[in-house]
Design a protein around this motif. Structure first.
Motif, PDB file in Angstrom:
ATOM      1  N   TYR A   1     -40.474  -0.477  30.050  1.00 15.83           N
ATOM      2  CA  TYR A   1     -41.566  -1.562  29.885  1.00 15.83           C
ATOM      3  C   TYR A   1     -41.353  -2.639  31.054  1.00 15.83           C
ATOM      4  N   ALA A   2     -39.767  -2.970  30.873  1.00 10.00           N
ATOM      5  CA  ALA A   2     -39.531  -4.029  31.819  1.00 10.00           C
ATOM      6  C   ALA A   2     -39.776  -3.898  33.172  1.00 10.00           C
ATOM      7  N   LYS A   3     -39.411  -2.480  33.600  1.00  9.23           N
ATOM      8  CA  LYS A   3     -39.406  -2.026  35.009  1.00  9.23           C
ATOM      9  C   LYS A   3     -40.847  -1.890  35.416  1.00  9.23           C
ATOM     10  N   LEU A   4     -41.627  -1.477  34.707  1.00  9.67           N
ATOM     11  CA  LEU A   4     -43.237  -1.344  35.005  1.00  9.67           C
ATOM     12  C   LEU A   4     -43.889  -2.720  34.985  1.00  9.67           C
ATOM     13  N   ASN A   5     -43.464  -3.591  34.344  1.00 12.44           N
ATOM     14  CA  ASN A   5     -44.185  -4.965  34.579  1.00 12.44           C
ATOM     15  C   ASN A   5     -43.377  -6.081  35.382  1.00 12.44           C
ATOM     16  N   PHE A   6     -41.917  -6.006  35.577  1.00 11.48           N
ATOM     17  CA  PHE A   6     -41.337  -7.011  36.276  1.00 11.48           C
ATOM     18  C   PHE A   6     -40.445  -6.685  37.380  1.00 11.48           C
ATOM     19  N   GLY A   7     -40.267  -5.234  37.377  1.00 12.24           N
ATOM     20  CA  GLY A   7     -39.302  -4.691  38.571  1.00 12.24           C
ATOM     21  C   GLY A   7     -38.011  -4.056  38.141  1.00 12.24           C
ATOM     22  N   ASN A   8     -37.413  -3.520  39.101  1.00 12.35           N
ATOM     23  CA  ASN A   8     -36.205  -2.584  38.787  1.00 12.35           C
ATOM     24  C   ASN A   8     -35.036  -3.730  38.400  1.00 12.35           C
ATOM     25  N   HIS A   9     -35.089  -4.915  38.704  1.00 14.41           N
ATOM     26  CA  HIS A   9     -33.883  -5.691  38.264  1.00 14.41           C
ATOM     27  C   HIS A   9     -33.695  -5.963  36.890  1.00 14.41           C
ATOM     28  N   LYS A  10     -34.868  -5.835  36.084  1.00 15.50           N
ATOM     29  CA  LYS A  10     -34.740  -5.996  34.773  1.00 15.50           C
ATOM     30  C   LYS A  10     -34.272  -4.991  33.960  1.00 15.50           C
ATOM     31  N   THR A  11     -33.111  -5.099  33.510  1.00 15.63           N
ATOM     32  CA  THR A  11     -32.568  -4.000  32.840  1.00 15.63           C
ATOM     33  C   THR A  11     -31.597  -4.230  31.651  1.00 15.63           C
ATOM     34  N   GLU A  12     -31.209  -5.493  31.759  1.00 13.69           N
ATOM     35  CA  GLU A  12     -29.945  -5.702  30.653  1.00 13.69           C
ATOM     36  C   GLU A  12     -30.501  -5.855  29.205  1.00 13.69           C
ATOM     37  N   ILE A  13     -29.814  -5.189  28.479  1.00 16.58           N
ATOM     38  CA  ILE A  13     -30.108  -5.559  26.944  1.00 16.58           C
ATOM     39  C   ILE A  13     -29.061  -6.698  26.196  1.00 16.58           C
ATOM     40  N   VAL A  14     -29.637  -7.528  25.642  1.00 15.42           N
ATOM     41  CA  VAL A  14     -28.834  -8.562  25.175  1.00 15.42           C
ATOM     42  C   VAL A  14     -28.680  -8.255  23.554  1.00 15.42           C
ATOM     43  N   SER A  15     -27.405  -7.966  22.794  1.00 10.91           N
ATOM     44  CA  SER A  15     -27.157  -7.979  21.555  1.00 10.91           C
ATOM     45  C   SER A  15     -26.444  -9.119  21.039  1.00 10.91           C
ATOM     46  N   LEU A  16     -26.097  -9.075  19.759  1.00  7.34           N
ATOM     47  CA  LEU A  16     -25.251 -10.131  19.199  1.00  7.34           C
ATOM     48  C   LEU A  16     -23.972  -9.667  18.844  1.00  7.34           C
ATOM     49  N   LYS A  17     -22.952 -10.380  18.967  1.00  2.00           N
ATOM     50  CA  LYS A  17     -21.500 -10.302  18.619  1.00  2.00           C
ATOM     51  C   LYS A  17     -21.321  -9.812  17.053  1.00  2.00           C
ATOM     52  N   ASN A  18     -20.619  -8.970  16.751  1.00  2.00           N
ATOM     53  CA  ASN A  18     -20.595  -8.449  15.158  1.00  2.00           C
ATOM     54  C   ASN A  18     -21.735  -7.566  14.694  1.00  2.00           C
ATOM     55  N   SER A  19     -22.403  -7.517  15.658  1.00  2.00           N
ATOM     56  CA  SER A  19     -23.763  -6.336  15.164  1.00  2.00           C
ATOM     57  C   SER A  19     -23.224  -4.861  15.060  1.00  2.00           C
ATOM     58  N   PHE A  20     -24.043  -4.156  14.811  1.00  2.00           N
ATOM     59  CA  PHE A  20     -23.854  -2.525  14.807  1.00  2.00           C
ATOM     60  C   PHE A  20     -25.245  -2.040  14.939  1.00  2.00           C
ATOM     61  N   HIS A  21     -25.199  -1.118  16.013  1.00  2.00           N
ATOM     62  CA  HIS A  21     -26.675  -0.290  16.315  1.00  2.00           C
ATOM     63  C   HIS A  21     -26.480   1.127  16.573  1.00  2.00           C
ATOM     64  N   GLY A  22     -25.308   1.717  16.425  1.00  2.00           N
ATOM     65  CA  GLY A  22     -25.238   3.044  16.103  1.00  2.00           C
ATOM     66  C   GLY A  22     -23.935   3.609  17.157  1.00  2.00           C
ATOM     67  N   ARG A  23     -24.156   4.994  17.066  1.00  2.00           N
ATOM     68  CA  ARG A  23     -22.561   5.495  17.539  1.00  2.00           C
ATOM     69  C   ARG A  23     -22.980   6.278  19.045  1.00  2.00           C
ATOM     70  N   THR A  24     -24.057   6.314  19.572  1.00  2.00           N
ATOM     71  CA  THR A  24     -24.311   6.982  20.929  1.00  2.00           C
ATOM     72  C   THR A  24     -23.696   6.040  21.607  1.00  2.00           C
ATOM     73  N   LEU A  25     -23.618   6.441  22.951  1.00  2.00           N
ATOM     74  CA  LEU A  25     -22.822   5.591  24.014  1.00  2.00           C
ATOM     75  C   LEU A  25     -23.695   4.383  24.088  1.00  2.00           C
ATOM     76  N   ALA A  26     -25.044   4.359  24.351  1.00  2.00           N
ATOM     77  CA  ALA A  26     -25.745   3.151  24.606  1.00  2.00           C
ATOM     78  C   ALA A  26     -25.784   2.413  23.345  1.00  2.00           C
ATOM     79  N   THR A  27     -25.898   2.841  22.292  1.00  2.00           N
ATOM     80  CA  THR A  27     -25.997   2.030  20.871  1.00  2.00           C
ATOM     81  C   THR A  27     -24.530   1.643  20.631  1.00  2.00           C
ATOM     82  N   LEU A  28     -23.699   2.114  20.946  1.00  2.00           N
ATOM     83  CA  LEU A  28     -22.176   1.686  20.741  1.00  2.00           C
ATOM     84  C   LEU A  28     -21.888   0.693  21.594  1.00  2.00           C
ATOM     85  N   THR A  29     -22.333   0.681  22.766  1.00  2.00           N
ATOM     86  CA  THR A  29     -22.147  -0.628  23.862  1.00  2.00           C
ATOM     87  C   THR A  29     -22.889  -1.618  23.513  1.00  2.00           C
ATOM     88  N   ALA A  30     -24.214  -1.415  22.620  1.00  2.31           N
ATOM     89  CA  ALA A  30     -25.020  -2.504  22.008  1.00  2.31           C
ATOM     90  C   ALA A  30     -24.346  -3.180  21.065  1.00  2.31           C
TER      91      ALA A  30
END
Length: 404
Positions: A125-154
């Motif tokens: 959505y971000a790339k379609l509407n704003f451009g290729n620079h808009k890629t970053e995901i902000v999450s919260l400290k102490n959060s838990f979103h999963g065990r895949t590499l992406a969700t582990l990083t989040a």
């Protein structure tokens, strides 16, 4: 090969240690049966289950209507492919959309997969509407979103990330309930902000009203999608169908999973029409939304959205919270009970694991997060009598394990 039903507990434990990867610190028991709030182990001992598979069997074990839905579907067809329309899947998507902010739904098999899908959707959505620079995901400290590499990083806890670097780039973090830090973290390169309305694995910490409202404002001002991770706190757990309803703030995308099919694996990504930019080939899941799991989930949704059900959950949860706080006061615990509905945390310090073990011996299953917070996730169908029984067993455990 040994038949599981004939195996002793000792044999199950020995074979498990030999053949199953050592990824859990398991209690020395094997559960073989469940009915309502109770489960039985392979030695025939009964327990009150206030873990519910980590907020999964929210309608209790072997709920008769869910069991019947599964049996009926299994006799017809269990799986095809998403190359064809699946009637139950369409009905479930309709039920979720009718009872939420969302317009469209994607189905997968777990909470981690749902969060992975949400991240992919937000980046497209971000790339379609704003451009290729808009890629970053902000999450919260102490959060838990999963065990895949992406969700582990989040996930904002480094202890889960050890040994798995290099982690995917494009993730940053802000402190829970710190609006100023959040505002600074969301930049012109941010595609999405992902928030758990209640941090479950992080210790049962809810967002504040001010923080979640500010998050919505920041996202609107900066062209950022707001994702709510309701994998653990959603689908009735808080006494409302979705936790964010307590705060009057809606996301653009939401992930749900655990309780949605009462134990049959499922995950879902819910999104507004604005955010729903996936096209054929962008994302998929072989087992996602199959006949069996959506049959169970449709029945769960029908039960939870029935008149008076969630109101009853809120009343029982309030009763339980008051009883828990009474125990905290009795034993001189300095922090109050945290959470909403039937996702509650009681900070007890370093005696947490001892309390868990003591309760299991007495016939009550609970768990401890962060080593110091008891987490309570009883089924939404728990009775007042069962709550009283659990409080009594917990009282005994505290008496045997005084706080330091």
């Amino acid at each position: 090969m040994k038949e599981t039903k004939q195996m002793s507990t000792d044999q199950i434990l020995l074979d498990g240690q030999e053949y199953v990867m050592n990824t859990y610190g398991r209690l020395p028991m094997a559960l073989v049966k469940g009915q309502g709030t109770r489960v039985w182990d392979s030695d025939g001992k009964a327990y009150l289950d206030f873990v519910t598979g980590l907020a999964v069997t929210s309608l209790g074990h072997s709920h008769p209507e869910v069991v019947e839905a599964i049996k009926e579907q299994a006799e017809q067809i269990i799986h095809s492919s998403n190359l064809y329309w699946i009637p139950n899947q369409v009905r479930l998507a309709e039920l979720l959309a009718e009872n939420s902010f969302a317009d469209k739904v994607f189905f997968c098999n777990s909470g981690a997969e749902a969060n992975e899908g949400a991240i992919k959707l937000a980046r497209k959505y971000a790339k379609l509407n704003f451009g290729n620079h808009k890629t970053e995901i902000v999450s919260l400290k102490n959060s838990f979103h999963g065990r895949t590499l992406a969700t582990l990083t989040a996930t904002g806890q480094t202890k889960y990330q050890n040994y798995y670097d290099p982690l995917p780039p494009g993730f940053s973090y802000a402190e829970l309930n710190n609006s100023e830090e959040l505002d600074s973290a969301v930049t012109e390169n941010t595609a999405a902000l992902i928030i758990e309305p209640i941090q479950g694995e992080g210790g049962v910490y809810p967002v504040t009203q001010e923080f979640i409202q500010k998050a919505r404002e920041i996202c609107d001002q900066k062209g950022v999608l707001l994702i709510f991770d309701e994998v653990q706190c959603g689908v009735g757990r808080t006494g409302k169908l979705f936790a964010h309803e307590w705060f009057g703030v809606t996301p653009d995308i939401m992930s749900v999973a655990k309780a949605l099919a009462n134990g049959v694996p499922i995950g879902a990504v819910l999104a507004t029409d604005k955010a729903s930019c996936f096209q054929p080939g962008d994302h998929a899941s072989t087992f996602g939304g199959n006949f069996l799991t959506t049959a169970a989930a449709c029945k769960v949704m029908e039960i939870m959205t029935a008149e008076g059900f969630l109101q009853g959950v809120r009343k029982k949860a309030g009763y339980f919270r008051d009883k828990l706080q009474g125990l905290a006061d009795k034993y001189g615990l300095t922090e109050e009970v945290r959470g909403l509905g039937f996702i509650l945390g009681l900070p007890v310090g370093k005696i947490g694991p001892d309390i868990v073990r003591s309760c299991s011996v007495k016939g009550l299953l609970i768990n401890c997060v962060g080593g110091e917070t008891l987490r309570f996730l009883p089924p939404l169908t728990v009775s007042y009598e069962e709550i009283d029984e659990a409080i009594s067993l917990l009282d005994q455990a505290f008496g045997e394990n005084p706080a330091e």
